[in-house]
Scaffold this active site. Sequence first.
Site, PDB file in Angstrom:
ATOM      1  N   TYR A  21       7.549   2.371  -7.698  1.00 29.07           N
ATOM      2  CA  TYR A  21       6.880   1.067  -7.731  1.00 29.07           C
ATOM      3  C   TYR A  21       6.451   0.707  -9.153  1.00 29.07           C
ATOM      4  O   TYR A  21       6.592  -0.442  -9.563  1.00 29.07           O
ATOM      5  CB  TYR A  21       5.688   1.042  -6.773  1.00 29.07           C
ATOM      6  CG  TYR A  21       6.070   1.317  -5.329  1.00 29.07           C
ATOM      7  CD1 TYR A  21       7.278   0.875  -4.793  1.00 29.07           C
ATOM      8  CD2 TYR A  21       5.226   2.032  -4.488  1.00 29.07           C
ATOM      9  CE1 TYR A  21       7.638   1.134  -3.489  1.00 29.07           C
ATOM     10  CE2 TYR A  21       5.566   2.289  -3.175  1.00 29.07           C
ATOM     11  CZ  TYR A  21       6.779   1.844  -2.676  1.00 29.07           C
ATOM     12  OH  TYR A  21       7.126   2.096  -1.380  1.00 29.07           O
ATOM     13  N   GLU A  35       0.863  -1.183   0.000  1.00 33.77           N
ATOM     14  CA  GLU A  35       0.000   0.000   0.000  1.00 33.77           C
ATOM     15  C   GLU A  35       0.897   1.229   0.000  1.00 33.77           C
ATOM     16  O   GLU A  35       1.960   1.219   0.605  1.00 33.77           O
ATOM     17  CB  GLU A  35      -0.898   0.064   1.247  1.00 33.77           C
ATOM     18  CG  GLU A  35      -1.983  -0.978   1.310  1.00 33.77           C
ATOM     19  CD  GLU A  35      -1.557  -2.230   2.073  1.00 33.77           C
ATOM     20  OE1 GLU A  35      -2.321  -3.215   2.039  1.00 33.77           O
ATOM     21  OE2 GLU A  35      -0.461  -2.239   2.676  1.00 33.77           O
TER      22      GLU A  35
END
Length: 173
Positions: A108, A96
């Site tokens: 990411y 998350e």
Amino acid sequence: PAVMDIERAAYTSGWPTTAFERELTANALARYLVAREGPPGAPPVAFGGLWLMVDQAHIVTIAVRPECQRRGFGRLVLHGLVELAAAAGMDSVTLEVRVSNEPARALYRRYGFYDVGIRKRYYADNHEDAIIMTTERLDSPPYRRRLDRLRADLEARFPAGFTARHLEAVQPA
């Protein structure tokens, strides 16, 4: 203590010392890495942790000392965590990230993570939403090629055996 210093400097509302102690002494699923700059034994400049859960790894934290940010240490830790997950036979990695943390989200995405959902009001400090991100299968040929390219980039940036010199695994007791 050095990891807690990074945690306090990097986050306004981070984990308490007891959470890290529990992770390293009581959570058999937990694996942690620290990144150091300089000789062996130098204080860590970044760290990260994940849980190995059945067939999926879940990154629970990555933090970089603020004065060391934007120098590749977060990327080094992320890379190490993904490699650790692959070596452990995990199918994929999830995490998350704050909706507002665009630099982390970009990193990411570079590692092949993509958005799969939202956790509403996830963060306790300001109730910000979290984006849930995951990777494709770690053992897929396209993902292996991506990871190989990213490893080569890191080796160019952190020469002289970048993982052995800069990353250290911290195993649960």
